[in-house]
Design a protein around this motif. Structure first.
Motif, PDB file in Angstrom:
ATOM      1  N   ARG A 176       0.851  -1.281  -0.053  1.00  0.00           N
ATOM      2  CA  ARG A 176       0.013   0.000   0.225  1.00  0.00           C
ATOM      3  C   ARG A 176       0.894   1.345  -0.081  1.00  0.00           C
ATOM      4  N   HIS A 177       2.248   1.067   0.476  1.00  0.00           N
ATOM      5  CA  HIS A 177       3.046   2.298   0.524  1.00  0.00           C
ATOM      6  C   HIS A 177       3.997   2.435  -0.712  1.00  0.00           C
ATOM      7  N   LEU A 178       3.649   1.453  -1.903  1.00  0.00           N
ATOM      8  CA  LEU A 178       4.273   1.628  -3.160  1.00  0.00           C
ATOM      9  C   LEU A 178       3.139   2.194  -4.344  1.00  0.00           C
ATOM     10  N   GLU A 179       2.114   2.773  -3.876  1.00  0.00           N
ATOM     11  CA  GLU A 179       1.536   3.652  -4.676  1.00  0.00           C
ATOM     12  C   GLU A 179       2.038   5.072  -4.989  1.00  0.00           C
ATOM     13  N   PHE A 180       1.415   5.688  -6.069  1.00  0.00           N
ATOM     14  CA  PHE A 180       2.072   7.067  -6.377  1.00  0.00           C
ATOM     15  C   PHE A 180       2.126   7.962  -5.378  1.00  0.00           C
ATOM     16  N   PHE A 181       3.268   8.618  -5.427  1.00  0.00           N
ATOM     17  CA  PHE A 181       3.625   9.608  -4.385  1.00  0.00           C
ATOM     18  C   PHE A 181       4.537  10.513  -4.827  1.00  0.00           C
ATOM     19  N   ASN A 182       4.232  11.970  -4.456  1.00  0.00           N
ATOM     20  CA  ASN A 182       5.427  12.858  -4.934  1.00  0.00           C
ATOM     21  C   ASN A 182       5.005  14.281  -4.076  1.00  0.00           C
ATOM     22  N   THR A 183       6.183  14.576  -3.468  1.00  0.00           N
ATOM     23  CA  THR A 183       5.893  16.014  -2.625  1.00  0.00           C
ATOM     24  C   THR A 183       7.307  16.629  -2.685  1.00  0.00           C
ATOM     25  N   HIS A 184       7.505  17.702  -1.965  1.00  0.00           N
ATOM     26  CA  HIS A 184       8.879  18.336  -1.626  1.00  0.00           C
ATOM     27  C   HIS A 184       9.615  17.224  -0.754  1.00  0.00           C
ATOM     28  N   PRO A 185      10.853  16.878  -1.062  1.00  0.00           N
ATOM     29  CA  PRO A 185      11.607  16.015  -0.420  1.00  0.00           C
ATOM     30  C   PRO A 185      11.863  16.431   1.086  1.00  0.00           C
ATOM     31  N   TYR A 186      11.855  17.555   1.268  1.00  0.00           N
ATOM     32  CA  TYR A 186      12.174  18.245   2.715  1.00  0.00           C
ATOM     33  C   TYR A 186      10.870  18.373   3.482  1.00  0.00           C
ATOM     34  N   MET A 187       9.689  18.532   2.929  1.00  0.00           N
ATOM     35  CA  MET A 187       8.457  18.636   3.419  1.00  0.00           C
ATOM     36  C   MET A 187       7.796  17.299   3.815  1.00  0.00           C
ATOM     37  N   VAL A 188       8.383  16.155   3.487  1.00  0.00           N
ATOM     38  CA  VAL A 188       7.568  14.894   3.574  1.00  0.00           C
ATOM     39  C   VAL A 188       7.281  14.553   5.096  1.00  0.00           C
ATOM     40  N   GLY A 189       7.931  14.991   5.900  1.00  0.00           N
ATOM     41  CA  GLY A 189       8.184  14.709   7.654  1.00  0.00           C
ATOM     42  C   GLY A 189       6.565  14.666   8.011  1.00  0.00           C
TER      43      GLY A 189
ATOM     44  N   LYS B 148      -2.148  10.547   2.305  1.00  0.00           N
ATOM     45  CA  LYS B 148      -0.877  10.974   1.656  1.00  0.00           C
ATOM     46  C   LYS B 148      -1.147  11.534   0.265  1.00  0.00           C
ATOM     47  N   VAL B 149      -2.204  11.401  -0.337  1.00  0.00           N
ATOM     48  CA  VAL B 149      -2.452  12.139  -1.618  1.00  0.00           C
ATOM     49  C   VAL B 149      -2.712  13.500  -1.520  1.00  0.00           C
ATOM     50  N   GLY B 150      -3.878  13.596  -0.301  1.00  0.00           N
ATOM     51  CA  GLY B 150      -4.396  14.896   0.050  1.00  0.00           C
ATOM     52  C   GLY B 150      -3.250  16.068   0.713  1.00  0.00           C
ATOM     53  N   LEU B 151      -2.198  15.290   1.316  1.00  0.00           N
ATOM     54  CA  LEU B 151      -1.393  16.285   1.957  1.00  0.00           C
ATOM     55  C   LEU B 151      -0.049  16.432   1.071  1.00  0.00           C
ATOM     56  N   MET B 152       0.140  15.754   0.081  1.00  0.00           N
ATOM     57  CA  MET B 152       1.373  15.956  -0.727  1.00  0.00           C
ATOM     58  C   MET B 152       1.509  17.238  -1.478  1.00  0.00           C
ATOM     59  N   GLY B 153       0.304  17.285  -1.832  1.00  0.00           N
ATOM     60  CA  GLY B 153       0.180  18.843  -2.904  1.00  0.00           C
ATOM     61  C   GLY B 153       0.400  20.059  -2.219  1.00  0.00           C
ATOM     62  N   PRO B 154      -0.299  20.125  -0.998  1.00  0.00           N
ATOM     63  CA  PRO B 154      -0.081  21.471  -0.055  1.00  0.00           C
ATOM     64  C   PRO B 154       1.142  21.688   0.551  1.00  0.00           C
ATOM     65  N   LEU B 155       1.893  20.290   0.862  1.00  0.00           N
ATOM     66  CA  LEU B 155       3.267  20.501   1.526  1.00  0.00           C
ATOM     67  C   LEU B 155       4.318  20.693   0.462  1.00  0.00           C
ATOM     68  N   ALA B 156       4.224  20.202  -0.739  1.00  0.00           N
ATOM     69  CA  ALA B 156       4.907  20.450  -1.815  1.00  0.00           C
ATOM     70  C   ALA B 156       5.067  22.167  -2.209  1.00  0.00           C
ATOM     71  N   GLY B 157       3.628  22.564  -2.173  1.00  0.00           N
ATOM     72  CA  GLY B 157       3.489  24.014  -2.355  1.00  0.00           C
ATOM     73  C   GLY B 157       4.335  24.802  -1.545  1.00  0.00           C
ATOM     74  N   ILE B 158       4.331  24.633  -0.252  1.00  0.00           N
ATOM     75  CA  ILE B 158       5.076  25.458   0.624  1.00  0.00           C
ATOM     76  C   ILE B 158       6.473  25.134   0.735  1.00  0.00           C
ATOM     77  N   GLY B 159       6.974  23.961   0.208  1.00  0.00           N
ATOM     78  CA  GLY B 159       8.445  23.563   0.284  1.00  0.00           C
ATOM     79  C   GLY B 159       9.364  24.315  -0.786  1.00  0.00           C
ATOM     80  N   ASP B 160       8.756  24.644  -1.991  1.00  0.00           N
ATOM     81  CA  ASP B 160       9.342  25.156  -2.940  1.00  0.00           C
ATOM     82  C   ASP B 160       9.751  26.652  -2.601  1.00  0.00           C
ATOM     83  N   PRO B 161       8.960  27.347  -2.109  1.00  0.00           N
ATOM     84  CA  PRO B 161       9.073  28.726  -1.640  1.00  0.00           C
ATOM     85  C   PRO B 161      10.083  28.974  -0.538  1.00  0.00           C
ATOM     86  N   ILE B 162       9.843  27.890   0.372  1.00  0.00           N
ATOM     87  CA  ILE B 162      10.736  28.285   1.702  1.00  0.00           C
ATOM     88  C   ILE B 162      12.104  27.725   1.178  1.00  0.00           C
ATOM     89  N   PHE B 163      12.390  26.582   0.554  1.00  0.00           N
ATOM     90  CA  PHE B 163      13.528  25.915   0.488  1.00  0.00           C
ATOM     91  C   PHE B 163      14.328  26.701  -0.450  1.00  0.00           C
TER      92      PHE B 163
END
Length: 277
Positions: A62-75, A103-118
């Motif tokens: 179940r954790h091999l499903e599609f996932f993508n977010t900012h690598p430093y905001m995955v915490g 996982k899918v619901g959170l990966m978008g918003p966190l990716a959005g704040i990771g780029d401008p911050i980092f």
């Protein structure tokens, strides 16, 4: 009471944090960071399902499903999923779809704040600090950049995992309250301010084309296009170039095409004396 109940410890969180630094180690176009996410959370799966190979395989799957977010905001995502896996292993009715939906619901918003911050704030500021020291011949410049950036990165990962685990599902409510949206807007404004300041510092263009030369008392005063531009607004050429690039990006022009054009134009312009750095 479940006497076999298993709980997460700080050691478990630390193991997940260390593994999460390799989130993009197996990045691919099909499922992107899925392998990295699964690798990060395997210590938790092994702890909960050490005596049940079938459930362990199901958890890995179940954790091999599609996932993508900012690598430093995955915490925070890892933290919440750890909490959900803990509840599921201890008998709570949590479906695989519920875990993947979080996982899918959170990966978008966190990716959005990771780029401008980092990428837009922390890295340019620390890089400017390190490069400024390096330009004076100080070897401590790149060392400061490497240590400071990675210290912040690891702290954000660790504290994010811990925060996500402690808060659990409450973090979803914070997202509904537009907390992440406010952080994103603030970080974006700060990032644009920093990048605007760096345009003048790091972009150097000189147009040495002579417009006129005046002979006064055996001294020749030469006026170039660059002199006129500096009188209008210092660094106006780098500003116009940056604005032009931003406009082209907004028009969906491939960044590689823009970079290639600037590269070729710079070589030709420098060869014929039209521009210098």
């Amino acid at each position: 009471m479940n006497i076999n109940k298993k709980n997460i410890t700080l050691k478990d969180i630390s193991n997940v944090c260390i593994r999460s630094t390799f989130l993009q180690g197996s990045w691919n176009f099909e499922r992107m960071q899925a392998l990295g996410f699964c690798y990060s959370i395997i210590p938790i799966i092994n702890k909960f399902y050490s005596n049940n190979s079938i459930k362990r395989k199901q958890a890995i799957k179940r954790h091999l499903e599609f996932f993508n977010t900012h690598p430093y905001m995955v915490g925070p995502i890892l933290g919440i999923i750890i909490a959900m896996e803990e509840q599921k292993a201890n008998g709570m009715d949590i479906t695989d779809n519920a875990i993947n939906s979080i996982k899918v619901g959170l990966m978008g918003p966190l990716a959005g704040i990771g780029d401008p911050i980092f990428w837009g704030t922390i890295r340019p500021i620390l890089a400017a600090l390190g490069a400024g020291l390096s330009m004076t011949g100080n070897i401590i410049g790149p060392i400061i950049f490497f240590i400071s950036f990675n210290t912040i990165r690891i702290l954000v990962l660790y504290l994010g995992i811990k925060y996500g685990y402690n808060k659990g599902m409450d973090l979803i409510k914070k997202i509904d309250n537009n907390l992440l949206k406010k952080i994103t807007e603030g970080a974006s404004i700060l990032g644009l301010f920093i990048m605007g300041a760096l345009v003048n510092k790091w972009t150097s263009i000189n147009i040495p084309i002579v417009i006129s030369s005046i002979d006064k008392q055996n001294q020749i005063n030469i006026i170039t296009i660059q002199d006129i531009c500096n009188q209008i607004l210092p660094s106006i050429i780098p500003l116009l170039l940056t604005t032009c690039c931003m406009w082209l990006l907004k028009k969906k022009i491939n960044p590689l095409i823009i970079i290639t054009f600037i590269f070729i134009f710079s070589i030709i312009g420098n060869y014929y004396g039209l521009i210098t750095n």
